[in-house]
Design an enzyme around this catalytic site. Structure first.
Site, PDB file in Angstrom:
ATOM      1  N   LEU A  51       0.811  -1.216   0.000  1.00  0.00           N
ATOM      2  CA  LEU A  51       0.000   0.000   0.000  1.00  0.00           C
ATOM      3  C   LEU A  51       0.842   1.262   0.000  1.00  0.00           C
ATOM      4  O   LEU A  51       0.329   2.365   0.001  1.00  0.00           O
ATOM      5  CB  LEU A  51      -0.904   0.012   1.240  1.00  0.00           C
ATOM      6  CG  LEU A  51      -2.105  -0.922   1.131  1.00  0.00           C
ATOM      7  CD1 LEU A  51      -2.803  -1.058   2.463  1.00  0.00           C
ATOM      8  CD2 LEU A  51      -3.077  -0.416   0.069  1.00  0.00           C
ATOM      9  N   ARG A  52       2.161   1.075  -0.001  1.00  0.00           N
ATOM     10  CA  ARG A  52       3.039   2.218   0.045  1.00  0.00           C
ATOM     11  C   ARG A  52       2.815   3.138  -1.153  1.00  0.00           C
ATOM     12  O   ARG A  52       2.814   4.355  -1.037  1.00  0.00           O
ATOM     13  CB  ARG A  52       4.480   1.709   0.048  1.00  0.00           C
ATOM     14  CG  ARG A  52       5.460   2.744   0.415  1.00  0.00           C
ATOM     15  CD  ARG A  52       6.845   2.104   0.450  1.00  0.00           C
ATOM     16  NE  ARG A  52       7.790   3.112   0.817  1.00  0.00           N
ATOM     17  CZ  ARG A  52       7.976   3.514   2.053  1.00  0.00           C
ATOM     18  NH1 ARG A  52       7.282   2.983   3.029  1.00  0.00           N
ATOM     19  NH2 ARG A  52       8.843   4.454   2.312  1.00  0.00           N
ATOM     20  N   ALA A  53       2.582   2.528  -2.310  1.00  0.00           N
ATOM     21  CA  ALA A  53       2.381   3.302  -3.523  1.00  0.00           C
ATOM     22  C   ALA A  53       1.147   4.190  -3.387  1.00  0.00           C
ATOM     23  O   ALA A  53       1.160   5.367  -3.784  1.00  0.00           O
ATOM     24  CB  ALA A  53       2.225   2.373  -4.713  1.00  0.00           C
TER      25      ALA A  53
END
Ligand SMILES: [Zn+2]
Length: 688
Positions: free
Chosen positions: A273-275
């Site tokens: 989910l970093r993106a």
């Protein structure tokens, strides 16, 4: 005098990425990729001058904010005060060859032991706190420093520990890295930690190129005058950054915009989910930069272009960049008003429009994510998908071909034979103990590794050898008047630990591409073996080079480089056939090594000669004698070498082994190169 940021021509993506980070440090830094000579460094260095000034506690070496000083500051405690003197934001450069002490700071063990004082000399991380930390050639940075940097960036603090004495201080900085991909790729784990990436290239437009040259001339001729010319633009830029920073907390990311962010991230098949977080933060920063209070589709588009290219699941040999058509169609499909015809998972239908999330007077909405809070630790490495190093064993050939055993695979009908699948190669080592840059191949005296003894320090003690120190102090205790417990230690007692670790080497491949190397299938196996050694070199942080010989001459197919990708590409397209000018290959190799010894004297070379040893040339039988003479000359330079014997077929001449003897080298058969071949180890030991 730095070049004015506003005077940089072109480089739109790079400048925008830097500015978005200047507006919102939570975006997480910028990685700039591009060839040499594109003014990457000039542009980065220009950034600091337009950043808002930083108020600091007077005398604090850790740049504490007077309004909220770091309670753990080694120079503290400081009383919180409103305001205080401000200085301009700093840009700190981290040189690729920096020692650990230089980066995180050093504890003075001598003073700790002899005076009982905890003396800490701040490093680059402390200097960069609340400013910019810039790493040029970040792809060449040693793994160990990379880890230190990532830990500090993730935690917002730096931590130093030596022999039980420790110091911790705040270290929040905008991380900017630049690199030339020709010199080797970045580890995927590190790639993911940069918020944004941009590709830069020199402008194609002649008028734009002329403008670059014109401004460069003007700046070189009169730097101060040039700066004055641009002062108005610089002030305007600095003001716009300051305004955008002030606006940032008020920018609204509506549910509709957030859905577009997540739809785009899903469409590009990114990990974790970093993106999504980075894209959302960059979109918010872009809205603030444009003077808007709400994130629009344009903000999402810009953010995705900068945040996603390096996060796609991909093979390290794939081309970088983002499919903009896919981006546009995904954005269009996830648009709340005209989404009914799509089948996207995020589309909740047109009734969403009435939630008030896109009304012009919207003043509630979703609060933006807090800025300034660093992310938690990254998700686990994306094992197996990206770099050859992320998996224990390399799995794919760079051409995505091969499969099955090389000898069984049908050879494609074209000039260059594709390599067979690589395997895990055994470690070929340079004998003796070197002093080269850290790596994982040959033994070396180094800053890291296991303790092998103690010595009197040449300068300050960086790694204390406790037993050695106590033993040195022991005979003097009575003379120093010791009566009770507790050793009396003097400065001259201190002993430095001698560490032995491993160094990286220059692995220079000298590859026989002549017709005598046998069938195409055989050449595929040879290329597969070299590819395996190349991947091994990548994991051991070696430099690699490639000299080939066939037909009339030898050529340097690849001068020594960090880019294993480049070596693999040259290898894959290597044509074969013709005579075997073995002597020319060895002479060329010797010249490459001589030049490299000047450039990088500490790096010890390992020559890997891949041949069947059947030297042939225009002058008939003389070719063999010439080859042995060239080999003896190389051996006289003391170069460590390994000959990989590629001879096959029922009748064997053993010429490669003869060459090995002339080179003073170990000779291994192709099938002895794999790490898991027990027979290889036994035979290798006997040959050594
Ligand atoms: Zn402080």
């Amino acid at each position: 005098m730095t070049y004015p940021f506003s005077a940089v021509v072109g480089m739109d993506d790079m400048r925008l990425a830097l500015l978005l980070n200047a507006v919102s440090p939570a975006v997480g830094g910028v990685l700039v990729r591009g060839e040499k000579g594109t003014a990457k460094s000039t542009t980065v260095r220009a950034l600091a001058a337009v950043l808002p000034p930083v108020a600091v506690v007077p005398g604090c070496r850790f740049a504490c904010d007077p309004a909220a000083p770091d309670p753990a500051c080694p120079d503290g405690p400081h009383e919180p005060t409103a305001g205080g003197p401000a200085r301009s934001a700093r840009l700190v450069e981290l040189p690729v060859g920096a020692s650990e002490d230089r980066v995180v700071g050093s504890l003075d063990l001598e003073r700790a032991l002899t005076e009982g004082v905890k003396a800490f000399e701040p490093g680059l991380l402390a200097a960069a706190h609340r400013g910019v930390l810039y790493v040029d050639e970040v792809n060449l940075l040693h793994d160990h420093l990379v880890d230190l940097l990532l830990d500090a960036a993730a935690m917002g603090t730096a931590y130093v520990e030596r022999e039980g004495v420790s110091v911790r201080h705040a270290a929040r900085f905008l991380l900017v890295g630049t690199m030339n991909p020709e010199e080797g790729e970045l580890r995927p784990q590190l790639l993911d930690r940069f918020g944004l990436t941009v590709e830069v290239a020199a402008p194609r437009d002649p008028a734009q190129r002329a403008e670059v040259v014109r401004r460069r001339f003007a700046s070189d001729a009169d730097p101060a005058g040039f700066a004055t010319t641009w002062a108005t633009e610089e002030t305007a830029l600095a003001d716009r950054i300051a305004d955008a920073r002030a606006r940032l907390p008020h920018v609204v990311l509506s549910d509709a915009a957030l859905q577009q962010v997540t739809a785009v991230c899903a469409a590009f098949d990114v990990d974790g989910l970093r993106a999504d977080l980075v894209t959302a933060r960059a979109a918010i920063a872009h809205a603030a930069w444009c003077g808007r209070d709400e994130v629009t589709e344009d903000d999402v588009r810009v953010a995705a272009r900068l945040a996603l290219p390096h996060r796609r699941r991909r093979n390290p040999f794939d081309a970088p960049g983002l499919d903009e058509d896919l981006l546009d169609s995904t954005l269009a499909d996830s648009r709340p008003d005209d989404g009914p015809d799509d089948d996207g998972p995020d589309d909740d239908g047109p009734e969403d429009d009435d939630r008030g999330s896109d009304g012009p007077g919207d003043d509630g909405g979703t609060p933006p994510p807090p800025s300034g809070t660093p992310d938690g630790p990254a998700p686990e490495g994306r094992d197996g998908h990206d770099g050859p190093e992320s998996a224990g064993e390399p799995t794919t050939s760079p051409r995505g071909e091969g499969g099955g055993s090389a000898d069984a695979a049908p050879a494609p009908d074209r000039a260059a034979v594709a390599p067979s699948d690589p395997f895990r190669a055994r470690r070929l080592e340079v004998p003796g103990i070197g002093a080269g840059a850290s790596g994982r191949r040959s033994r070396a005296r180094s800053e890291r590794g296991r303790v092998v003894g103690s010595t009197r320090p040449a300068g300050t003690v960086t790694k204390l050898h406790l037993t050695g120190t106590v033993l040195a102090a022991a005979p003097h205790q009575r003379a120093r008047g010791r009566t009770g417990p507790g050793l009396r230690i003097a400065r001259e007692d201190l002993r430095q630990a001698v560490l032995e670790g491993r160094e990286g080497n220059l692995v220079l491949f000298v590859v026989d591409a002549s017709g005598s190397m046998g069938s195409r299938a055989r050449m595929g196996a040879v290329k597969g073996a070299i590819l395996s050694l190349l991947l091994d070199a990548y994991q051991r942080r070696d430099k690699v080079g490639l000299v080939t010989f066939r037909g009339a001459a030898a050529e340097v197919a690849l001068p020594p480089t960090w880019s294993v990708e480049a070596a693999a590409a040259r290898l894959a397209e290597l044509p074969t056939g013709g005579r075997t000018p073995l002597a020319a290959g060895l002479i060329e190799a010797q010249q490459v090594l001589r030049r490299e010894r000047i450039r990088d004297p500490q790096r010890r070379p390992l020559l890997v000669v891949v041949t069947d040893g059947r030297a042939t040339g225009a002058r008939g039988g003389a070719a063999l004698t010439e080859a042995r003479t060239a080999a003896a000359l190389l051996a006289a330079t003391g170069t460590a070498a390994v000959v990989v014997d590629c001879e096959s077929g029922p009748v064997r001449l053993g010429l490669a082994a003869t060459l090995g003897t002339a080179l003073g080298a170990q000779t291994l058969r192709l099938d002895e190169l794999a790490a898991d071949s027990l027979a290889a180890t036994v035979r290798g030991a006997r040959a050594a």
